[in-house]
Design a protein around this motif. Structure first.
Motif, short mmCIF file in Angstrom:
data_model
loop_
_atom_site.label_atom_id
_atom_site.label_comp_id
_atom_site.label_asym_id
_atom_site.label_seq_id
_atom_site.Cartn_x
_atom_site.Cartn_y
_atom_site.Cartn_z
N CYS A 56 0.86 -1.19 0.00
CA CYS A 56 0.00 0.00 0.00
C CYS A 56 0.89 1.23 0.00
O CYS A 56 1.70 1.41 0.91
CB CYS A 56 -0.89 0.03 1.24
N ASN A 57 0.74 2.06 -1.01
CA ASN A 57 1.50 3.30 -1.08
C ASN A 57 0.69 4.41 -0.44
O ASN A 57 -0.39 4.74 -0.92
CB ASN A 57 1.82 3.64 -2.54
N LEU A 58 1.22 4.95 0.65
CA LEU A 58 0.52 5.99 1.40
C LEU A 58 1.43 7.19 1.60
O LEU A 58 2.66 7.05 1.64
CB LEU A 58 0.11 5.47 2.79
N ALA A 59 0.82 8.34 1.76
CA ALA A 59 1.58 9.51 2.19
C ALA A 59 1.95 9.31 3.66
O ALA A 59 1.40 8.44 4.34
CB ALA A 59 0.72 10.76 2.03
N VAL A 60 2.88 10.08 4.15
CA VAL A 60 3.23 10.01 5.57
C VAL A 60 1.99 10.41 6.37
O VAL A 60 1.35 11.42 6.09
CB VAL A 60 4.40 10.95 5.90
N LEU A 61 1.62 9.56 7.34
CA LEU A 61 0.41 9.78 8.13
C LEU A 61 0.74 10.37 9.50
O LEU A 61 1.79 10.05 10.07
CB LEU A 61 -0.34 8.46 8.34
N THR A 62 -0.16 11.16 10.01
CA THR A 62 -0.03 11.61 11.39
C THR A 62 -0.40 10.44 12.31
O THR A 62 -0.98 9.44 11.85
CB THR A 62 -0.97 12.79 11.68
N GLU A 63 -0.13 10.57 13.57
CA GLU A 63 -0.49 9.49 14.49
C GLU A 63 -2.00 9.24 14.50
O GLU A 63 -2.42 8.09 14.40
CB GLU A 63 0.00 9.80 15.91
N PRO A 64 -2.86 10.28 14.58
CA PRO A 64 -4.30 10.02 14.53
C PRO A 64 -4.73 9.36 13.21
O PRO A 64 -5.58 8.46 13.21
CB PRO A 64 -4.93 11.40 14.68
N GLU A 65 -4.14 9.76 12.09
CA GLU A 65 -4.47 9.14 10.81
C GLU A 65 -4.05 7.66 10.79
O GLU A 65 -4.78 6.81 10.28
CB GLU A 65 -3.78 9.87 9.65
N SER A 66 -2.90 7.37 11.36
CA SER A 66 -2.43 5.99 11.43
C SER A 66 -3.36 5.12 12.26
O SER A 66 -3.72 4.00 11.86
CB SER A 66 -1.03 5.94 12.04
#
Length: 77
Positions: A56-66
């Motif tokens: 899965c290619n994702l942008a860098v996520l914030t902790e809440p997004e993760s």
């Protein structure tokens, strides 16, 4: 620890892997375990994934997004 993981239901998260061989020692769980590897290197993801659909290619996520992504993933054993 490895013997305990073979019998457990667990999600092992290996974060920020730079080389595939660095993540391989963590692949110790049994059929009730899953391993999630994060990396910024596409070649590392391809080397570790069982198939192309598992990357899965994702942008860098914030902790809440993760945390939200994990909650919505609905992992099943």
């Amino acid at each position: 620890m490895a013997a305990q993981l073979r019998r457990a239901h667990a999600l092992l998260i290996v974060d920020d892997v730079w080389q595939a061989e660095h993540a391989r020692p963590f692949s110790v769980g049994g059929p009730g375990c899953a391993m999630l590897v994060t990396t910024r290197h596409a070649e590392v993801a391809r080397a570790l994934a069982p198939d192309a659909r598992s990357v899965c290619n994702l942008a860098v996520l914030t902790e809440p997004e993760s945390l939200d992504l994990l909650a919505r993933s609905r992992l099943t054993w």
